[in-house]
Motif scaffolding. Structure first.
Motif, short mmCIF file in Angstrom:
data_model
loop_
_atom_site.label_atom_id
_atom_site.label_comp_id
_atom_site.label_asym_id
_atom_site.label_seq_id
_atom_site.Cartn_x
_atom_site.Cartn_y
_atom_site.Cartn_z
N ASP A 1 0.81 -1.23 0.00
CA ASP A 1 0.00 0.00 0.00
C ASP A 1 0.84 1.28 0.00
OD1 ASP A 1 0.88 -0.05 2.61
OD2 ASP A 1 -1.07 0.54 3.46
N LYS B 1 1.35 -2.16 4.29
CA LYS B 1 0.39 -3.27 4.49
C LYS B 1 0.11 -3.95 3.14
CE LYS B 1 -2.97 -1.41 7.58
NZ LYS B 1 -2.35 -0.12 7.72
N ASP C 1 -3.00 -5.98 1.47
CA ASP C 1 -4.39 -6.40 1.64
C ASP C 1 -4.79 -7.56 0.75
OD1 ASP C 1 -4.72 -4.55 3.59
OD2 ASP C 1 -5.64 -3.03 2.29
N GLU C 2 -4.05 -7.81 -0.32
CA GLU C 2 -4.37 -8.96 -1.18
C GLU C 2 -3.09 -9.47 -1.82
OE1 GLU C 2 -6.60 -8.09 -4.82
OE2 GLU C 2 -6.13 -5.97 -4.58
#
Ligand SMILES: *Cc1c(COP(=O)(O)O)cnc(C)c1O
Length: 377
Positions: free
Chosen positions: A210, A227, A229-230
């Motif tokens: 990110d 981070k 997230d996917e």
């Protein structure tokens, strides 16, 4: 031997690459950002996201369009095989539709017939730089609630209804392979006018992190922690490539005008040869003539392959016309029969065209074809 194409590279690109190497920041850095800005401004799209190739650009475009397992995507079989491959990489199934003889572009009626309840998108190719009917396909997609993705691998600098390819839609993919209009070695770009797509494309291309390296560099003191997230990909472009791309973009106006002027010389010279069908440019389009394809029609005294042999003997490189994916082993199991596509692919041939092709070589190529016409008449 006159080559089929040659990239427009010189000391400018070499120096730009050298400078990046010496700077120490070689991937996903300031040059990539600058290349994206130059590219968005040139094409007239709101955002441009640089990636490692057009194949990875198409894969990410399909991904952000939420296309995956169980979905069908309509595309031409007549295209470089990467078009179909990108659909397979996404988990979806390519559904091949016919193309039109005069432009080699996707046949809208045939595409419409192949829409099923599994169809999610149409992947529209601008064949060898010739713009396809974007408005026609946009309305078809709206009517059936499909997403329109453009494979503009070859179409940088081409225009449709007064606007450059890249500006019309939310997912338009370009290639910078040396066979295309400009090159960064390998490389690709996704253009979009959709902010959410742009943000997701930027994170997906680098492992879904990110924070970009630029964000981190500019906020060193805040000790930012990233981070994920996917599950993402490594589809990054290097700054060495981007620096070359920035130099290439400065040459775009010359590249397109030079290619077009060669195309017009060929048009003029060959229009009286009754066995050659010339490439057709619709009146609302401008092609960059990434390739010049001639079709040897039913009246042709020789077969396409014989034409290629004769040209080779004269020192002129040629290539078979645009390939068809469905006849390759990789797609043979899908069992397609596409008579128009097959005929076009078997009887068309590409002749040399590139910025920097000399007047002397252009005349030599023209004479070689005219001599062949005289001899066989
Ligand atoms: C060249 C090409 C591609 C693949 O581009 P890469 O940058 O080599 O991945 C995809 N589609 C079309 C129509 C092409 O001509």
């Amino acid at each position: 031997m006159i080559p089929i194409t040659r990239p427009c590279l010189n000391e400018k690109e070499a120096q730009a690459a050298y400078d990046v190497v010496m700077s120490g920041w070689v991937v996903q850095g300031p040059k990539v950002l600058e290349f994206e800005e130059v590219f968005a401004a040139y094409t007239g799209s709101r955002y441009a996201i640089a990636v490692s190739s057009c194949t990875t650009a198409l894969h990410l475009a399909l991904k952000v369009a939420a296309i995956g397992v169980g979905d069908e995507v309509i595309c031409p079989s007549m295209s470089y095989i990467a078009t179909a491959n990108s659909i397979v990489h996404s988990g979806a199934v390519p559904v091949f539709a016919e193309v039109k003889p005069v432009t080699y572009n996707l046949d809208i009626e045939d595409a419409a017939r192949r829409i099923t309840n599994k169809t999610k998108a149409i992947l529209l190719v601008h064949q060898i730089g010739m713009p396809a009917d974007i408005d026609g396909f946009s309305s078809l997609c709206k009517k059936h609630n499909l997403i329109l993705i453009e494979d503009a691998a070859c179409a940088l600098g081409s225009e449709y209804k007064g606007k450059r390819i890249g500006s019309h839609n939310d997912l338009v993919c370009f290639s910078f392979h040396p066979r295309k209009v400009i090159t960064t070695g390998d490389g690709g770009m996704v253009c979009t006018n959709n902010k959410a797509f742009a943000d997701r494309l930027r994170t997906l291309r680098q492992h879904s992190m990110d924070l970009s390296p630029l964000d981190r560099h500019n906020n060193e003191s805040k000790m930012a922690v990233e981070k994920y997230d996917e599950v993402g990909y490594n589809y990054r472009m290097t700054d060495i490539q981007a620096a070359v791309g920035i130099e290439q973009m400065k040459k775009m106006a010359d590249i397109v005008s030079s290619r077009r002027s060669i195309a017009y010389k060929y048009h003029d010279a060959f229009k009286h040869i009754h066995w050659i069908d010339l490439p057709y440019e619709p009146s609302n389009c401008i092609s960059n003539y990434q390739s010049y394809s001639i079709y040897l029609n039913k009246k042709a005294p020789i077969k396409r392959d014989e034409f290629m042999t004769i040209m080779t003997q004269k020192g002129i490189s040629t290539r078979r016309g645009i390939m068809t994916a469905h006849i390759e082993r990789a797609y043979a199991d899908l069992n397609y029969k596409l008579p128009v596509t097959e005929d076009l692919s078997e009887n068309s041939v590409l002749i040399p065209i590139y910025a920097g092709l000399s007047e002397e070589d252009i005349s030599y190529i023209i004479r070689a074809v005219i001599e062949l016409d005289n001899r066989t008449n």
